[in-house]
Motif scaffolding. Structure first.
Motif, short mmCIF file in Angstrom:
data_model
loop_
_atom_site.label_atom_id
_atom_site.label_comp_id
_atom_site.label_asym_id
_atom_site.label_seq_id
_atom_site.Cartn_x
_atom_site.Cartn_y
_atom_site.Cartn_z
N TRP A 1 23.09 1.13 3.83
CA TRP A 1 22.97 1.20 2.37
C TRP A 1 24.18 1.83 1.70
N GLY A 2 25.16 2.23 2.50
CA GLY A 2 26.38 2.78 1.94
C GLY A 2 26.18 4.05 1.16
N CYS A 3 25.28 4.91 1.65
CA CYS A 3 24.98 6.14 0.91
C CYS A 3 24.44 7.21 1.86
N GLN A 4 24.25 8.40 1.32
CA GLN A 4 23.61 9.49 2.04
C GLN A 4 22.09 9.27 2.06
N THR A 5 21.42 9.95 2.96
CA THR A 5 19.97 9.80 3.05
C THR A 5 19.26 10.30 1.78
N SER A 6 19.94 11.15 1.01
CA SER A 6 19.34 11.67 -0.23
C SER A 6 19.40 10.67 -1.37
N PRO B 1 0.84 -1.20 0.00
CA PRO B 1 0.00 0.00 0.00
C PRO B 1 0.88 1.26 0.00
N ARG B 2 0.50 2.23 -0.80
CA ARG B 2 1.22 3.51 -0.89
C ARG B 2 2.63 3.34 -1.45
N ALA B 3 2.91 2.22 -2.13
CA ALA B 3 4.26 1.98 -2.63
C ALA B 3 4.76 3.10 -3.52
N ALA B 4 3.93 3.54 -4.46
CA ALA B 4 4.34 4.60 -5.39
C ALA B 4 4.69 5.87 -4.63
N GLU B 5 3.88 6.20 -3.64
CA GLU B 5 4.12 7.41 -2.84
C GLU B 5 5.42 7.30 -2.05
N LEU B 6 5.63 6.15 -1.42
CA LEU B 6 6.80 5.96 -0.58
C LEU B 6 8.08 5.85 -1.40
N ASP B 7 7.96 5.40 -2.64
CA ASP B 7 9.13 5.24 -3.49
C ASP B 7 9.48 6.52 -4.24
N ALA B 8 8.61 7.50 -4.20
CA ALA B 8 8.81 8.73 -4.96
C ALA B 8 9.68 9.74 -4.22
N ILE B 9 10.01 9.45 -2.96
CA ILE B 9 10.82 10.39 -2.19
C ILE B 9 12.00 9.66 -1.55
N SER B 10 13.06 10.41 -1.32
CA SER B 10 14.22 9.86 -0.63
C SER B 10 13.98 9.89 0.88
N LEU B 11 14.83 9.20 1.59
CA LEU B 11 14.77 9.27 3.05
C LEU B 11 14.97 10.70 3.52
N GLU B 12 15.86 11.43 2.88
CA GLU B 12 16.12 12.82 3.26
C GLU B 12 14.87 13.69 3.08
N ALA C 1 21.55 13.72 11.71
CA ALA C 1 22.91 13.21 11.84
C ALA C 1 22.91 11.71 12.14
N MET C 2 22.01 11.29 13.03
CA MET C 2 21.92 9.87 13.37
C MET C 2 21.44 9.06 12.18
N MET C 3 20.46 9.57 11.44
CA MET C 3 19.93 8.85 10.29
C MET C 3 20.95 8.78 9.16
N THR C 4 21.82 9.77 9.06
CA THR C 4 22.89 9.71 8.06
C THR C 4 23.86 8.58 8.38
N ILE C 5 24.19 8.41 9.66
CA ILE C 5 25.05 7.30 10.07
C ILE C 5 24.39 5.97 9.74
N GLN D 1 32.18 0.76 21.17
CA GLN D 1 31.22 1.15 20.14
C GLN D 1 31.07 2.67 20.13
N SER D 2 31.04 3.25 18.94
CA SER D 2 30.89 4.69 18.84
C SER D 2 30.08 5.07 17.61
N LEU D 3 29.53 6.28 17.64
CA LEU D 3 28.83 6.89 16.51
C LEU D 3 29.46 8.25 16.27
N ILE D 4 29.82 8.54 15.01
CA ILE D 4 30.59 9.74 14.70
C ILE D 4 29.97 10.41 13.49
N ASP D 5 29.74 11.71 13.55
CA ASP D 5 29.01 12.38 12.47
C ASP D 5 29.90 13.04 11.43
N THR D 6 31.21 13.09 11.64
CA THR D 6 32.11 13.71 10.66
C THR D 6 33.39 12.90 10.56
#
Length: 460
Positions: free
Chosen positions: A173-178, A138-149, A163-167, A313-318
């Motif tokens: 997925w080895g990519c930016q949220t865009s 349901p709503r596949a077309a709508e959900l696929d039409a936009i990036s996570l960003e 910042a957390m979602m970019t990590i 364990q760590s999370l780093i934004d830059t």
């Protein structure tokens, strides 16, 4: 060129998908030939060594629920060990260091509420996704039409949440949220059993690893197949007609009734198919491209961070690395930190520069003791000859609904496997094993009733 070799099924790729398919078919009494382009088996699992310790350059962790890969590992005598999680994690955000317990970093109350709201919304949407056919959800077309960003924009995500979602995006997925569609993100979350489970070590996707390394599982599993597995045998072309297929390498031709191809979707394009893939299948190859992710390992005499109450364990934004894990073999040492690395600012540098970048960040995270490593090694996956990129595809907007329906659809007598083609646990080693088992079952059914193939072809 040697005379053609005849088998029931030719399998392209000696990763977990290809090896699992081969074993299932052999156990059913069929003859197989597994062709692997690399000079090793394992695909996207690969063993390295730092300070005398074997480490996983590729796929590393299994969850308790990953019964398919666990059963395979048990069969060949490989031993799971819990991921070390004792102590506090470190967060480096906007140049400031803090520590926290659990999965969610220590943020301001407003930031925590925002992060929780975004996570709840993702989990809620993920429950509506069909993991086997997300393009039919349901709503596949709508959900696929936009990036996570773009979705984060609409949900008014704060900069801390972004910042957390970019990590998360870089790791999964080895990519930016865009660069990844919301639908693809939701499919992964659903396939992994929820956002928390996807991110957790204790009780989650990063629960255990193998002391022998995951490639050792593949090596031992391949050994059981004996001379059915051929390495350094890249398949250049696959031809087929109504009677069977022929896989062409640089020196051999393998004739079979069916083929199972387990390469990543993007790398199906490296094989010349005759007849050619359909336009939809070619679109899939061009749009379901792998993301980018590399790894580095830094070794010390002992895991000194443990004495300071830190888990490693760590999370780093830059910077070059955006997260670390403790993969030390024991409390007595050596201490080994694994770092996820961003290939865009990492892979192109010389080895000594890469090392300096990572060690500098580890000093920031874990203190001055990190300035004296005893060994270092890294793996830049973008330089891999046969599957450059991350473990999973970074599927951009529209690509799932436009091309996803042919992800596992056979091309005549050519069937597809690989973790991308799995539903539940897609993107994991467990998914790879399941996909190989599924493809083997499909082909075995056709071998039992060959006329069913002809009837299907006549209807197409």
């Amino acid at each position: 060129m040697n005379a053609p070799t005849n088998v029931d099924v030719v399998i392209v790729g000696a990763g977990f998908a290809g090896l699992s398919a081969a074993h299932d078919l052999v156990e059913k009494g069929y003859s197989v030939r597994v062709l692997e382009g690399r000079d090793r088996v394992g695909g996207r699992v690969f063993t390295g060594e730092v300070a005398g310790v074997k480490v996983d350059f590729g796929g590393t962790w299994v969850a308790k629920q990953h019964t398919a890969i666990r059963e395979l590992a048990d069969r060949v005598g490989c031993t799971p060990v819990p991921q070390f999680t004792e102590g506090r994690c470190v967060l480096w955000l906007a140049g400031k260091r803090s520590t926290f317990n659990g999965t969610i970093p220590k943020l301001s109350p407003v930031a925590l509420v925002n992060m929780a709201r975004i996570q709840l919304a993702l989990d809620k949407l993920a429950k509506t996704i069909d993991v086997d056919a997300p393009w039919d959800s349901p709503r596949a077309a709508e959900l696929d039409a936009i990036s996570l960003e773009e979705w984060l924009d609409r949900k008014r995500a704060r900069w801390t949440t972004r910042a957390m979602m970019t990590i998360v995006s870089k790791v999964e997925w080895g990519c930016q949220t865009s660069d990844v569609s919301l639908l693809h993100v939701l499919r992964t979350i659903r396939a992994f059993g929820g956002f928390d489970f996807m991110m957790d070590a204790e009780g989650g996707m990063q629960e255990s690893r193998y002391s022998e390394t995951t490639q050792e599982i593949a090596i031992r599993y391949a050994a059981l197949l004996g001379d059915r597995v051929h390495i350094s045998a890249p398949v250049r072309r696959i031809t087929q007609d109504a009677d069977g297929v022929v896989a062409h390498t640089d020196s051999d031709q393998i004739a079979a009734k069916y083929a199972i191809v387990t390469t990543a979707t993007e790398h199906r394009g490296g094989i010349d198919f005759e007849p050619a893939l359909s336009e939809l299948a070619q679109g899939l190859v061009k749009s379901w491209t792998l993301g980018a992710l590399s790894k580095a390992f830094v070794a010390y005499d002992k895991p000194f961070w443990r004495a300071e109450g830190l888990s490693g364990q760590s999370l780093i934004d830059t910077g070059s690395t955006f997260g670390t894990f403790d993969v030390s073999p024991s409390p007595d040492g050596p201490g080994v930190l694994m770092a996820f690395c961003d290939p865009r600012v990492f892979d192109s540098h010389a080895p000594d520069v890469r090392k300096a970048q990572i060690v500098k960040q580890i000093i920031d995270i874990f203190g001055p003791q990190a300035a004296q490593p005893i060994d270092y090694i890294d793996q830049c996956w973008n330089t891999d000859s046969f599957a450059p990129g991350a473990p999973n595809p970074a599927v951009a907007a529209y690509a799932s609904t436009l091309y996803g329906s042919v992800l596992a659809e056979p091309h005549g007598r050519v069937h597809w496997a690989g973790t991308e083609t799995a539903g539940e646990w897609t993107g994991s080693m467990n998914g790879a094993v399941l996909s190989g088992q599924r493809a083997a079952a499909d082909v075995a059914q056709l071998l039992l009733a060959p006329a069913s193939y002809d009837r299907k072809k006549a209807r197409s």
